[in-house]
Design a protein around this motif. Structure first.
Motif, PDB file in Angstrom:
ATOM      1  N   ASP A 293     -10.176  -2.942  -2.688  1.00 41.04           N
ATOM      2  CA  ASP A 293      -9.955  -2.326  -1.756  1.00 41.04           C
ATOM      3  C   ASP A 293     -11.279  -2.981  -0.643  1.00 41.04           C
ATOM      4  O   ASP A 293     -11.172  -2.927   0.498  1.00 41.04           O
ATOM      5  CB  ASP A 293     -10.581  -0.732  -1.932  1.00 41.04           C
ATOM      6  CG  ASP A 293      -9.412  -0.316  -2.618  1.00 41.04           C
ATOM      7  OD1 ASP A 293      -9.625   0.268  -3.509  1.00 41.04           O
ATOM      8  OD2 ASP A 293      -8.291  -0.858  -1.773  1.00 41.04           O
TER       9      ASP A 293
ATOM     10  N   TYR B 232      -5.532   4.241   5.884  1.00 40.37           N
ATOM     11  CA  TYR B 232      -6.148   3.795   4.482  1.00 40.37           C
ATOM     12  C   TYR B 232      -7.820   3.093   4.563  1.00 40.37           C
ATOM     13  O   TYR B 232      -9.131   2.920   4.408  1.00 40.37           O
ATOM     14  CB  TYR B 232      -4.814   2.475   4.015  1.00 40.37           C
ATOM     15  CG  TYR B 232      -6.107   1.509   3.294  1.00 40.37           C
ATOM     16  CD1 TYR B 232      -6.590   0.422   3.309  1.00 40.37           C
ATOM     17  CD2 TYR B 232      -6.071   1.619   1.903  1.00 40.37           C
ATOM     18  CE1 TYR B 232      -7.876  -0.605   3.078  1.00 40.37           C
ATOM     19  CE2 TYR B 232      -6.775   1.333   0.979  1.00 40.37           C
ATOM     20  CZ  TYR B 232      -7.244  -0.515   1.485  1.00 40.37           C
ATOM     21  OH  TYR B 232      -7.862  -1.471   0.510  1.00 40.37           O
TER      22      TYR B 232
ATOM     23  N   LYS C 292      -3.546   5.749  -2.087  1.00 39.69           N
ATOM     24  CA  LYS C 292      -4.450   6.380  -1.341  1.00 39.69           C
ATOM     25  C   LYS C 292      -4.822   5.159  -1.023  1.00 39.69           C
ATOM     26  O   LYS C 292      -6.309   4.803  -0.153  1.00 39.69           O
ATOM     27  CB  LYS C 292      -5.802   7.162  -2.150  1.00 39.69           C
ATOM     28  CG  LYS C 292      -5.149   8.739  -1.704  1.00 39.69           C
ATOM     29  CD  LYS C 292      -6.094   9.415  -2.879  1.00 39.69           C
ATOM     30  CE  LYS C 292      -7.420   9.692  -2.152  1.00 39.69           C
ATOM     31  NZ  LYS C 292      -8.250  10.745  -2.474  1.00 39.69           N
ATOM     32  N   PHE C 293      -5.372   4.174  -2.500  1.00 35.54           N
ATOM     33  CA  PHE C 293      -6.527   2.784  -1.993  1.00 35.54           C
ATOM     34  C   PHE C 293      -5.262   2.103  -2.739  1.00 35.54           C
ATOM     35  O   PHE C 293      -3.330   2.397  -3.101  1.00 35.54           O
ATOM     36  CB  PHE C 293      -7.323   3.316  -2.769  1.00 35.54           C
ATOM     37  CG  PHE C 293      -8.403   4.485  -2.548  1.00 35.54           C
ATOM     38  CD1 PHE C 293      -8.227   5.390  -3.287  1.00 35.54           C
ATOM     39  CD2 PHE C 293      -9.628   3.673  -1.531  1.00 35.54           C
ATOM     40  CE1 PHE C 293      -9.697   6.129  -2.920  1.00 35.54           C
ATOM     41  CE2 PHE C 293      -9.992   4.585  -0.451  1.00 35.54           C
ATOM     42  CZ  PHE C 293     -10.350   5.925  -1.706  1.00 35.54           C
TER      43      PHE C 293
ATOM     44  N   THR D 287     -15.143   7.241   2.579  1.00 33.02           N
ATOM     45  CA  THR D 287     -15.315   7.598   0.804  1.00 33.02           C
ATOM     46  C   THR D 287     -16.823   6.304   0.853  1.00 33.02           C
ATOM     47  O   THR D 287     -17.440   7.165   0.193  1.00 33.02           O
ATOM     48  CB  THR D 287     -14.060   6.549   0.342  1.00 33.02           C
ATOM     49  OG1 THR D 287     -13.245   7.615   0.679  1.00 33.02           O
ATOM     50  CG2 THR D 287     -14.400   7.121  -0.965  1.00 33.02           C
TER      51      THR D 287
ATOM     52  N   ARG E 215      -9.881   5.971   5.386  1.00 29.32           N
ATOM     53  CA  ARG E 215      -9.820   6.687   4.195  1.00 29.32           C
ATOM     54  C   ARG E 215     -11.093   6.157   3.167  1.00 29.32           C
ATOM     55  O   ARG E 215     -11.962   6.693   2.609  1.00 29.32           O
ATOM     56  CB  ARG E 215      -8.821   6.582   3.332  1.00 29.32           C
ATOM     57  CG  ARG E 215      -9.113   6.758   2.108  1.00 29.32           C
ATOM     58  CD  ARG E 215      -7.772   7.136   1.500  1.00 29.32           C
ATOM     59  NE  ARG E 215      -6.536   7.581   2.460  1.00 29.32           N
ATOM     60  CZ  ARG E 215      -5.452   7.329   2.487  1.00 29.32           C
ATOM     61  NH1 ARG E 215      -4.683   5.978   2.311  1.00 29.32           N
ATOM     62  NH2 ARG E 215      -4.611   7.781   3.363  1.00 29.32           N
ATOM     63  N   VAL E 216     -11.070   4.850   3.501  1.00 33.88           N
ATOM     64  CA  VAL E 216     -12.075   3.829   2.608  1.00 33.88           C
ATOM     65  C   VAL E 216     -13.492   4.380   3.609  1.00 33.88           C
ATOM     66  O   VAL E 216     -14.369   4.546   3.034  1.00 33.88           O
ATOM     67  CB  VAL E 216     -11.960   2.318   2.829  1.00 33.88           C
ATOM     68  CG1 VAL E 216     -12.905   1.637   2.261  1.00 33.88           C
ATOM     69  CG2 VAL E 216     -10.328   1.962   1.791  1.00 33.88           C
TER      70      VAL E 216
ATOM     71  N   PHE F  22     -10.671  -3.581   3.201  1.00 35.02           N
ATOM     72  CA  PHE F  22     -10.911  -2.625   4.170  1.00 35.02           C
ATOM     73  C   PHE F  22     -11.644  -3.840   4.630  1.00 35.02           C
ATOM     74  O   PHE F  22     -11.845  -3.547   6.204  1.00 35.02           O
ATOM     75  CB  PHE F  22     -11.487  -2.235   3.236  1.00 35.02           C
ATOM     76  CG  PHE F  22     -12.818  -1.002   4.051  1.00 35.02           C
ATOM     77  CD1 PHE F  22     -14.365  -1.547   4.262  1.00 35.02           C
ATOM     78  CD2 PHE F  22     -12.567  -0.136   5.177  1.00 35.02           C
ATOM     79  CE1 PHE F  22     -15.255  -0.670   5.450  1.00 35.02           C
ATOM     80  CE2 PHE F  22     -13.235   0.476   5.811  1.00 35.02           C
ATOM     81  CZ  PHE F  22     -14.428  -0.074   6.156  1.00 35.02           C
TER      82      PHE F  22
ATOM     83  N   PRO G 256     -10.273   3.691  -5.849  1.00 33.87           N
ATOM     84  CA  PRO G 256     -10.265   2.725  -4.933  1.00 33.87           C
ATOM     85  C   PRO G 256     -10.987   1.392  -6.702  1.00 33.87           C
ATOM     86  O   PRO G 256     -11.070   2.041  -7.379  1.00 33.87           O
ATOM     87  CB  PRO G 256     -11.362   2.672  -4.435  1.00 33.87           C
ATOM     88  CG  PRO G 256     -12.567   3.864  -5.347  1.00 33.87           C
ATOM     89  CD  PRO G 256     -11.109   4.667  -5.678  1.00 33.87           C
TER      90      PRO G 256
ATOM     91  N   LEU H 277       0.558  -0.791  -0.166  1.00 36.27           N
ATOM     92  CA  LEU H 277      -0.133  -0.332   0.123  1.00 36.27           C
ATOM     93  C   LEU H 277       0.843   1.610   0.139  1.00 36.27           C
ATOM     94  O   LEU H 277       1.251   2.066  -0.980  1.00 36.27           O
ATOM     95  CB  LEU H 277      -1.155  -0.029   1.144  1.00 36.27           C
ATOM     96  CG  LEU H 277      -1.888   0.868   1.355  1.00 36.27           C
ATOM     97  CD1 LEU H 277      -2.374   1.016   0.370  1.00 36.27           C
ATOM     98  CD2 LEU H 277      -2.720   0.873   2.591  1.00 36.27           C
TER      99      LEU H 277
END
Lengths: 296, 297
Positions: free
Chosen positions: A233, A266, A222-223, A273, A269-270, A237, A229, A218
């Motif tokens: 992911d 990460y 970001k992804f 999003t 972030r997921v 996740f 993404p 990673l």
């Protein structure tokens, strides 16, 4: 001399009574099953068209699901913007697993098979921006997470911890008794799979290598494969979120939160999003959840 | 009354007789076990120093082992030029698996733990030319091969028709029949617990194709997994794909590696030529049911 109407001391009358009771119970069971099937069929007729009905095991105290695969599949549905509704029941799939889904009357089990089915049915491709090599690497990492890292989590939760945190994490839906019963079944399964044959120390070493590989690949992205993404992911996740929110005090949590901070970033972030409504997807305090409470 | 006493006495004799036989049998078993342990300890004392003793399950008819993990470990030993001898025995490790090894009196089980042990002990690093990212990718592919592709192979070999599996077992017909039956029971349970055994044949076929495609795409036109130099990850990929080519006749694995992903086939042959120049001596002779000396199809 024994009575001619008895069989090892049990009278005919007793036998008839017992036989009648057993037959009655069997008939009641059949009737109950038929009634359940009837209700099930009635419910299925109300499923909306062109909408995924995602069958899960219910929300968790801190996390939408204490199992990584429902979380993976629901994240994918959100990522691909596929309309869906949740059906939280303990009904397992025909393979004895969770999650599974129904789409326009068709049942599909196994999270990855659900994704492949929807990709084909709806012409979805969340990996279209990836090169063939990236897809091959993504596939390898998905397997690492779902068929290897997953089992270290299973051992931690059900064997080393003996399911101690599961009642709380599930908001009380899984009772301590049930957790103990499940824990007894999981140990032999993990032994059969292979990872359960190692010592706890060896499993921790295996865990560290998997998490290190994920963190290293990673990097600062970001992804998994850059700024956009992709399907992979979702499964990463789904699993790492368990480490952060439903395995308190575990080596998984420590590694994700402290030793490999890029993984923690990460996961957040997921979540930001694809789960802006995360708070509405966990249990309310009255149900044993932490909805509305400040995260530690 | 006399009859009752006689009966009692008779029963007592029977009891004494049966107890005597049971105790005698138990003593014999203990004695045999102790003798075997004594002989085993004697054998271990003769193990050469600074040499890996690799415990395997014997050579195959067309391949050095009918299991991928002994091939992986032996390939690593050859790659790293670590002195070793083979001990072909059906004795599994303390974890009930094969292969395992002994090094200067220390037993290690699990092929990857053996490799990690030797890397640490002997300062070996067959991955030193790789970047951190390449190592992370290699690790992911190793897990793909050993914890996913492997289970699809176990499914094909043991979940359905056992004819092909029986045909490649390198033992006499009676042992074959017994072992295959015993392994089938265990492996089917393993497949269910692991998850692969819950899928249909069609679903497993799709998984096989996905895994082999991922391997083929990543390998591309490279000589080895990460370029012109071999590395540790090549050992496990080779071990698994070699089984597909030479130990799974008529399987989808064999068809895909032979025909649909020819770069994988070329790769396996390349690793074999590089690290197994004596491949022919590492398979069974025709008298033992093997294909040593015979022209490959």
């Amino acid at each position: 001399m024994a009575s001619s109407s008895s069989f090892f001391g049990v009278t005919e009358c007793n036998l008839l009574c017992v036989g009648g009771l057993v037959a009655g119970l069997a008939l009641a069971a059949v009737a109950f099953k038929r009634y359940q099937k009837y209700k099930d069929d009635q419910r299925r007729q109300t499923y909306p068209k062109d909408t995924v009905v995602l069958h899960q095991i219910g929300r968790g105290k801190y996390i939408p699901s204490i199992s990584p695969f429902p979380l993976k599949l629901e994240t994918y549905l959100r990522m691909a913007k596929i309309p869906y509704i949740n059906e939280h029941a303990h009904t397992m799939s025909s393979k004895g697993k969770t999650p599974w889904m129904t789409y326009n009357g068709e049942d599909v089990d196994d999270s990855q098979m659900c994704i492949d089915f929807l990709n084909k049915k709806l012409g979805v491709d969340m990996n279209k921006h990836l090169s063939l090599e990236q897809k091959s690497i993504g596939h390898a990492f998905r397997i690492l997470v779902e068929d290897h890292l997953y089992w270290t989590g299973v051992l931690q939760r059900w064997v080393y911890d003996k399911g101690a945190h599961v009642p709380e994490a599930s908001g009380g839906r899984v009772t301590p008794f049930q957790a103990r019963m499940i824990s007894r079944k999981i140990g032999p399964q993990a032994y059969m799979q292979g990872l359960g044959r190692h010592t706890q120390e060896e499993v921790m070493c295996i865990l560290r290598k998997d998490v290190e590989a994920l963190s290293c690949f990673l990097g600062q992205k970001k992804f998994l494969f850059g700024d956009d993404p992709c399907e992979y992911d979702c499964s990463i996740f789904g699993l790492l979120a368990q480490a952060l929110w439903s395995m308190p005090g575990s080596p998984h949590e420590v590694m994700a939160k402290k030793e490999f901070p890029n993984l923690k970033d990460y996961v957040y972030r997921v979540r930001e999003t694809f789960w802006p409504d995360w708070n509405e997807c966990i249990l309310e305090p009255e149900q044993g959840g932490t909805r509305g409470k400040k995260e530690k | 009354m006399d009859l009752a006493v006689k009966l009692y006495e008779d029963n007592s004799c029977k009891l004494k007789y049966v107890s005597g036989v049971l105790v005698g049998a138990a003593l014999v078993v203990v004695a045999v076990k102790r003798y075997r342990k004594y002989k085993y300890d004697q054998k271990r004392q003769n193990y050469p120093r600074d040499t890996v003793v690799l415990h395997q399950i014997g050579r195959g008819k067309a391949i050095p082992s009918v299991s991928p993990f002994p091939i992986k470990l032996e390939t690593f030993l050859r790659m790293a030029k670590i002195p070793f001898i083979n001990e072909h025995t059906h004795q599994p490790s303390s974890k009930g698996k094969t292969p395992w090894m002994t090094y200067n009196g220390e037993d290690v089980d699990d092929s990857q733990m053996c490799i990690d042990f030797l890397n640490k002990k002997l300062g070996v690093d067959m991955n030193k030319h790789l970047s951190l990212e390449q190592k992370s990718i290699g690790h992911a592919f190793r897990i793909l091969v050993e914890d996913h592709l492997y289970w699809t192979m176990a499914y094909v070999a043991y979940a359905g028709d056992l004819t092909a599996t029986r045909s490649v077992m390198p033992y006499d017909p009676l042992t074959n029949m017994f072992l295959v039956r015993a392994w089938t029971k265990v492996i089917r349970k393993q497949l269910w617990c692991q998850g692969m055994g819950r899928h249909t044949v069609e679903q497993v076929n799709h998984l096989i194709k996905s895994d082999l495609m991922a391997l083929s795409v990543f390998l591309g036109r490279k000589r080895f997994f990460f370029g012109s130099e071999p590395c540790e990850f090549d050992c496990c990929v080779f071990g698994m794909l070699a089984l597909a080519l030479w130990c799974m006749p008529g399987s989808l694995h064999e068809t895909l590696v032979n025909k649909e992903f020819p770069n994988l086939k070329d790769y396996v042959y390349r690793v074999r030529e590089t690290f197994w120049p004596d491949w022919n001596e590492c398979i069974l002779e025709p008298e033992q049911g093997g294909t040593r000396g015979k022209k490959e199809k």
